[in-house]
Write an enzyme that holds these catalytic residues in place. Structure first.
Site, short mmCIF file in Angstrom:
data_model
loop_
_atom_site.label_atom_id
_atom_site.label_comp_id
_atom_site.label_asym_id
_atom_site.label_seq_id
_atom_site.Cartn_x
_atom_site.Cartn_y
_atom_site.Cartn_z
CE LYS A 1 -46.20 49.18 19.40
NZ LYS A 1 -46.41 50.75 19.76
CG ASP B 1 -49.68 51.33 22.60
OD1 ASP B 1 -50.60 52.08 21.75
OD2 ASP B 1 -48.45 51.65 22.34
#
Length: 280
Positions: free
Chosen positions: A10, A149
């Site tokens: 990410k 997340d």
């Protein structure tokens, strides 16, 4: 039969921290994007839930207290899990959240779906898991409980995140954009960086091209090498956007062409970790 899922690295193309919340989290506005590469999670049928780990960043990772196992337990999975840790730990690029998300993607969300003979144990008493837990709304709640997340990492596409980062909106895809990730091989605690944030709201996130990462300043105080990495990336021909990802210490550059990305990757100092990839 083994089943394999990539835990996509990410990056936060922009990350604005707006305020600290009463629950200890922070309200943020961010743009998530994901690389085509990352850690690898493999699962095969087993009567007990187990985890083994290898890879270049496996050292020091626990096989009994790990988000991979937490994700499996959260959805009632029994399997032999294996994590190949290709990404540096505590580096601002998803890490355990991406690994947990890969576990969630490995198993069916709806009754009747199947990717193979991987079993669910429900509440730990044996038998098939309550089908209600597999609804998308509950599945999202499970992901959010594992980490702020994790919901974004489950989708692993270009998205805008707000709230804790788990209130998600799809954005136009950046798929195919060449990206180079660079880390000075210094782990950095997310909690330490947020604790060092000065608490000032510097304004909302509009167009991500004009955005910023509000955690860069506190991260650079803790790991000055971040500044060196950012300066190096900015000096590379063809680098169109250079920023730090998440709470650091990984930084990235988006490039206009694969050729310019690859040329930069070939010049990365030997004592830094790097990953040349594309956004998905």
């Amino acid at each position: 039969m083994n089943h394999t899922e990539t835990a996509y690295a990410k990056i936060n193309i922009a990350l604005h921290v707006r305020r600290k919340r009463s629950d200890g989290y922070h309200d943020i506005e961010t743009v998530f994007a994901f690389c085509a590469d990352g850690d690898i999670v493999t699962a095969k049928p087993a009567e007990e839930l187990t985890l083994t780990i290898d890879g270049p960043f496996a050292a020091g990772l626990a096989t009994t207290d790990n988000l991979v196992l937490d994700a499996a337990r959260a959805i009632g999975v029994t399997a032999a899990l294996h994590l190949t840790k290709n990404l540096p730990v505590a580096s601002g690029i998803g890490g355990g959240s991406a690994d947990a998300a890969a576990v969630l993607r490995l198993f069916p969300r709806h009754p009747g779906e199947s990717r193979g003979p991987l079993s669910r144990t429900g509440n730990g008493t044996g038998g098939e898991m309550d089908p209600g837990v597999r609804r998308d709304d509950d599945f999202t709640k499970i992901a959010a409980k594992l980490g702020a997340d994790v919901p974004a990492c489950v989708v692993s596409r270009t998205m805008r995140g707000s709230g804790k980062g788990d209130d998600l909106t799809r954005l136009p895809s950046l798929a195919g954009t060449p990206v180079l990730l660079v880390n000075p091989r210094v782990p950095l605690s997310t909690a330490a960086v947020f604790s060092s944030w000065d608490g000032k709201d510097r304004g909302p996130l509009g167009d991500w091209h004009d955005g910023r990462n509000d955690l860069e300043t506190p991260a650079r105080r803790l790991v000055p090498q971040i500044g060196e990495v950012l300066e190096w990336l900015a000096a590379q021909p063809g680098a169109a956007l250079v920023r730090m990802s998440g709470s650091g210490a990984t930084c990235f550059a988006l490039f206009g062409t694969m050729t310019s990305r690859d040329a930069a990757a070939a010049r990365v100092p030997a004592d830094w970790w790097h990953l040349a990839s594309v956004l998905r």
